[in-house]
Structures are given as C-alpha cells and as structure tokens.
Design a protein around this motif. Structure first.
Motif, PDB file in Angstrom:
ATOM      1  N   PRO A  53    -101.871   2.027  58.543  1.00  0.00           N
ATOM      2  CA  PRO A  53    -100.737   1.865  59.464  1.00  0.00           C
ATOM      3  C   PRO A  53    -100.077   0.511  59.250  1.00  0.00           C
ATOM      4  O   PRO A  53    -100.740  -0.522  59.212  1.00  0.00           O
ATOM      5  CB  PRO A  53    -101.385   1.961  60.852  1.00  0.00           C
ATOM      6  N   GLY A  54     -98.759   0.522  59.078  1.00  0.00           N
ATOM      7  CA  GLY A  54     -98.010  -0.710  58.822  1.00  0.00           C
ATOM      8  C   GLY A  54     -97.621  -0.898  57.374  1.00  0.00           C
ATOM      9  O   GLY A  54     -96.843  -1.805  57.057  1.00  0.00           O
ATOM     10  N   GLN A  55     -98.135  -0.057  56.458  1.00  0.00           N
ATOM     11  CA  GLN A  55     -97.762  -0.194  55.052  1.00  0.00           C
ATOM     12  C   GLN A  55     -96.365   0.359  54.780  1.00  0.00           C
ATOM     13  O   GLN A  55     -95.770   1.033  55.634  1.00  0.00           O
ATOM     14  CB  GLN A  55     -98.791   0.520  54.164  1.00  0.00           C
ATOM     15  N   SER A  75     -93.195   4.566  59.499  1.00  0.00           N
ATOM     16  CA  SER A  75     -93.321   4.547  60.957  1.00  0.00           C
ATOM     17  C   SER A  75     -94.330   5.571  61.442  1.00  0.00           C
ATOM     18  O   SER A  75     -94.730   5.555  62.609  1.00  0.00           O
ATOM     19  CB  SER A  75     -91.956   4.807  61.614  1.00  0.00           C
ATOM     20  N   SER A  76     -94.741   6.477  60.572  1.00  0.00           N
ATOM     21  CA  SER A  76     -95.722   7.497  60.927  1.00  0.00           C
ATOM     22  C   SER A  76     -97.121   6.893  60.974  1.00  0.00           C
ATOM     23  O   SER A  76     -97.335   5.736  60.612  1.00  0.00           O
ATOM     24  CB  SER A  76     -95.670   8.636  59.911  1.00  0.00           C
ATOM     25  N   SER A  77     -98.089   7.704  61.422  1.00  0.00           N
ATOM     26  CA  SER A  77     -99.464   7.241  61.546  1.00  0.00           C
ATOM     27  C   SER A  77    -100.365   7.980  60.571  1.00  0.00           C
ATOM     28  O   SER A  77    -100.297   9.212  60.473  1.00  0.00           O
ATOM     29  CB  SER A  77     -99.978   7.473  62.974  1.00  0.00           C
ATOM     30  N   PRO A  78    -101.255   7.268  59.861  1.00  0.00           N
ATOM     31  CA  PRO A  78    -102.188   7.955  58.961  1.00  0.00           C
ATOM     32  C   PRO A  78    -103.193   8.826  59.698  1.00  0.00           C
ATOM     33  O   PRO A  78    -103.884   9.630  59.070  1.00  0.00           O
ATOM     34  CB  PRO A  78    -102.878   6.802  58.220  1.00  0.00           C
ATOM     35  N   ALA A 134     -88.301  -7.064  66.465  1.00  0.00           N
ATOM     36  CA  ALA A 134     -86.880  -7.012  66.794  1.00  0.00           C
ATOM     37  C   ALA A 134     -86.230  -5.932  65.955  1.00  0.00           C
ATOM     38  O   ALA A 134     -86.504  -5.799  64.750  1.00  0.00           O
ATOM     39  CB  ALA A 134     -86.199  -8.356  66.531  1.00  0.00           C
ATOM     40  N   GLY A 135     -85.352  -5.133  66.574  1.00  0.00           N
ATOM     41  CA  GLY A 135     -84.617  -4.104  65.856  1.00  0.00           C
ATOM     42  C   GLY A 135     -85.557  -3.127  65.179  1.00  0.00           C
ATOM     43  O   GLY A 135     -86.578  -2.706  65.723  1.00  0.00           O
ATOM     44  N   SER A 136     -85.234  -2.778  63.932  1.00  0.00           N
ATOM     45  CA  SER A 136     -86.068  -1.823  63.209  1.00  0.00           C
ATOM     46  C   SER A 136     -87.335  -2.460  62.657  1.00  0.00           C
ATOM     47  O   SER A 136     -88.140  -1.782  62.015  1.00  0.00           O
ATOM     48  CB  SER A 136     -85.271  -1.160  62.080  1.00  0.00           C
ATOM     49  N   GLY A 137     -87.545  -3.753  62.923  1.00  0.00           N
ATOM     50  CA  GLY A 137     -88.849  -4.352  62.670  1.00  0.00           C
ATOM     51  C   GLY A 137     -89.942  -3.752  63.538  1.00  0.00           C
ATOM     52  O   GLY A 137     -91.117  -4.058  63.367  1.00  0.00           O
ATOM     53  N   VAL A 138     -89.551  -2.885  64.459  1.00  0.00           N
ATOM     54  CA  VAL A 138     -90.511  -2.210  65.333  1.00  0.00           C
ATOM     55  C   VAL A 138     -91.348  -1.189  64.570  1.00  0.00           C
ATOM     56  O   VAL A 138     -92.419  -0.779  65.039  1.00  0.00           O
ATOM     57  CB  VAL A 138     -89.763  -1.527  66.509  1.00  0.00           C
ATOM     58  N   THR A 139     -90.900  -0.751  63.381  1.00  0.00           N
ATOM     59  CA  THR A 139     -91.543   0.396  62.728  1.00  0.00           C
ATOM     60  C   THR A 139     -93.026   0.180  62.400  1.00  0.00           C
ATOM     61  O   THR A 139     -93.834   1.074  62.660  1.00  0.00           O
ATOM     62  CB  THR A 139     -90.760   0.820  61.476  1.00  0.00           C
ATOM     63  N   PRO A 140     -93.451  -0.960  61.822  1.00  0.00           N
ATOM     64  CA  PRO A 140     -94.890  -1.092  61.580  1.00  0.00           C
ATOM     65  C   PRO A 140     -95.696  -1.165  62.869  1.00  0.00           C
ATOM     66  O   PRO A 140     -96.844  -0.711  62.914  1.00  0.00           O
ATOM     67  CB  PRO A 140     -94.996  -2.391  60.775  1.00  0.00           C
ATOM     68  N   SER A 143     -96.194   2.370  64.012  1.00  0.00           N
ATOM     69  CA  SER A 143     -97.209   3.009  63.186  1.00  0.00           C
ATOM     70  C   SER A 143     -98.608   2.610  63.640  1.00  0.00           C
ATOM     71  O   SER A 143     -99.501   3.467  63.787  1.00  0.00           O
ATOM     72  CB  SER A 143     -96.996   2.627  61.713  1.00  0.00           C
ATOM     73  N   MET A 144     -98.825   1.318  63.882  1.00  0.00           N
ATOM     74  CA  MET A 144    -100.142   0.856  64.317  1.00  0.00           C
ATOM     75  C   MET A 144    -100.487   1.358  65.711  1.00  0.00           C
ATOM     76  O   MET A 144    -101.627   1.733  65.990  1.00  0.00           O
ATOM     77  CB  MET A 144    -100.212  -0.675  64.240  1.00  0.00           C
TER      78      MET A 144
END
Length: 360
Positions: A53-55, A75-78, A134-140, A143-144
C-alpha cells in the motif's frame, strides 16, 4: 453485454510478478472536479496483484505524437488483489492524464511498469500513524488506510487532508464511512475557501503547527506520512521539526503531476575522457556515449527508445538489462539491490565506465 465471471480463490491464482504488465481498464469513476479513478485488471486471467500500500506504477499512455510515461500512486489496496486503481487529477497542462480523461474507457489496455516505492507503512511501521496530505497526494494515504481497514481495523490513524474547497476533498465520503467502521480512525479536513452558502464545520485556511496540534494532539508520538506539493510538505516539515518532532519518524512522497524536464548535461572531456560505445542488442543499434552522459542520453542519440518518466532514478521506468560492461549508477530508490545483482540498471542515472552492451 454481460460477461460471466469465473470465480477463483486467490490461492488458485498466480501473483502478477512481471516487471512489465498490460492492464485492462474495467471502470472509470469521477471523484472530484478534474479527478478520476481508473480501475484495471490483469489482461491475462488467473493472476492477482502483489504490491505494498502506497506504492506507484508508471503507465505508458498513447498520447500523440509519441507515447508518454506517467507515474501514479496506486489508490487501491493490496488486501483486495483482483484489481488495481490509480486516482489522478488533470492539471491544466496535463498531456498523459488529460488523454486518460478524454480517451481511456473500459476494455482498453495500457502498459504498466512497477510497482515500486517504499512510501508505505509496511516499510516504516509504527504504533500510531499521522497521515498528512494535500490534493491528490491523498492517494497513498487512502491505499494504506484501506489496507489497514481490511487487515487491522483497530489501527490508530489520524488522517489530515487539505483541499481547495469541500468539493475538492477526494474520497471524503468513503473516509467518513471508514471512520464509522474503524474505531481509532480520526479525520481532519482543512479547506482554503468556502463558497457562499456552502455549509462547512471543519477548519479553514492553510496547514500549520497549530492546526496539526489541534487535530492530532499526540502528533509527537506518531509515525508521520506526508504527501503533496513540495511547498506544502516543506510547511509540514518546518512545523513538525519546530515542535520537536523526531524527524526519523517522518516520511514523505514527492507529488509531481507531470514529469520534470530532463537535466541538460554537457559532455565532460576533461582529463582526456573519450566517448564510449554502447550497443543496444534488441534494436541492433550502436551509439557513442559522450563523457558525463547517461545511457538514456546515448539511447536517444542512437534512435533507441527507452521508456522514462522521472529521469531522476526514482520511478524505475527506464530499467534495462546490462549485458556487459560497467556503469556508475546514482539512483534514488528506483531499483532494488537484487535487480542490480541480476544486472539491471536505470538508464537515466547510469554513466558508462567503458563500452557497454544493453538489452534495449
């Protein structure tokens, strides 16, 4: 047309461990203004996705006149390994991302490289976490959080996200639902502006030490993950270090919507240095690499295409096999030690020490 789905348990399937994949788009989901999630499955049946998660992955996008390589965090989860997803924001100058918005539909396939990266709680575990984005930095962070929600729903997470307006908070409704299911997940949203007549009970303004302390009073005890534009992360770093936070527990992921321009390197002929020969075996071409230039620059000069995205040794897109010869490689984490032992190099940050043979 309805397609029958063949059910398989994950232990009846194989992990997708290729360095290069072809992914088939299965869904396109709007998330916020100029933000979309693209969900993919393997283009070959009987595989599941293995990653942390986060890769991130690098996608080859067929925008004209030539394909471009763009790196996106998953943004998905393993913990849900049958599909992967990237959630991307189209900037005004976007090329690859804008092509995805305008053209990518379910059934279409893209080449992907990865996953890579160590921005993950799996690499930097802690007792309690503080996610700041912030913004699309939310994706990792999503995922986590999704992963921990499936594996350890009692995880202690304070999740802070900053956005331009309430409408720009990506995954807001999912996160609020997760906070009801995860007893120790605390959310804090900060927005810069509120439209007239818009209801908002959260904080307003820009992130600072006071807002962090208000939303996460025990932040000094937490492992921090931060992702967003560089000025945003610089503010967070300054706030934390100024409060006495132990920065060895701070981890960040640089968020750059588009690949930076490659650096201009001038040939270095000092001390009698001469050009070296680079042979590209797959394309059957040879070229000269000027002193101080990289293998990637030599490939471009010889008309050999090697995919590249960050061009700073971070994303791993330009990974190629070195068949013979030696290089000086200064990377930023885009290649693993066991891959180096196998003979792989990153073309963007490898400079020949003599004649080379490259599988490209």
């Amino acid at each position: 047309m309805t397609v029958a789905v063949t059910y398989r348990h994950v232990d009846e399937m194989r992990p997708w461990s290729d360095r290069e994949h072809r992914l088939e788009c299965v869904a396109v989901t709007p998330e916020a203004p100029d933000v979309m999630t693209f969900t993919f499955r393997p283009d070959r049946p009987g595989h599941w996705f293995r990653y942390l998660p986060g890769q991130f992955v690098t996608l080859e996008i067929p925008a004209s006149p030539e394909p471009v390589m763009r790196t996106y965090t998953l943004s998905s989860s393993p913990s849900r390994p049958y599909t992967v997803a990237v959630t991307v924001k189209a900037q005004k100058d976007s090329i690859g991302t804008r092509w995805m918005f305008d053209n990518l539909k379910p059934g279409m396939k893209l080449k992907a490289i990865g996953p890579l990266g160590d921005f993950s709680y799996a690499k930097h575990p802690g007792r309690k976490y503080l996610f700041i984005s912030a913004g699309s930095g939310v994706t990792p962070m999503v995922s986590m959080t999704r992963d921990m929600g499936d594996r350890a729903p009692d995880s202690d997470i304070v999740f802070l996200n900053c956005a331009r307006s309430p409408d720009d908070i990506i995954f807001r409704w999912e996160l609020e639902a997760k906070a009801r299911d995860m007893p120790h997940l605390t959310l804090g949203f900060i927005v810069e502006q509120i439209a007239r007549g818009q209801l908002w009970s959260g904080l307003k303004g820009r992130i600072d030490k006071a807002k962090i302390a208000l939303l996460a009073p025990d932040f000094l005890e937490r492992t921090v993950f931060c992702c967003g534009p560089e000025p945003f992360m610089a503010t967070v770093r300054e706030a934390l270090s100024g409060a006495g936070f132990d920065m060895k527990n701070y981890h960040e992921e640089a968020f750059q919507p588009v690949a930076p321009e490659p650096p201009v390197v001038v040939a270095d002929h000092s001390d009698g240095a001469v050009a070296t020969k680079v042979s590209f075996t797959m394309s059957g071409k040879e070229g000269l690499c000027e002193p101080g230039h990289t293998v990637l620059q030599a490939a471009r000069a010889a008309g050999v295409r090697i995919g590249a995205a960050c061009e700073s040794g971070l994303c791993g897109t330009c990974k190629v096999m070195k068949l013979s010869g030696e290089v000086e490689m200064n990377h930023n984490g885009g290649i693993l030690d066991d891959e180096i032992d196998e003979g792989y190099i990153l073309a963007c940050c490898s400079r020949p020490k003599g004649d080379l043979e490259i599988e490209a």
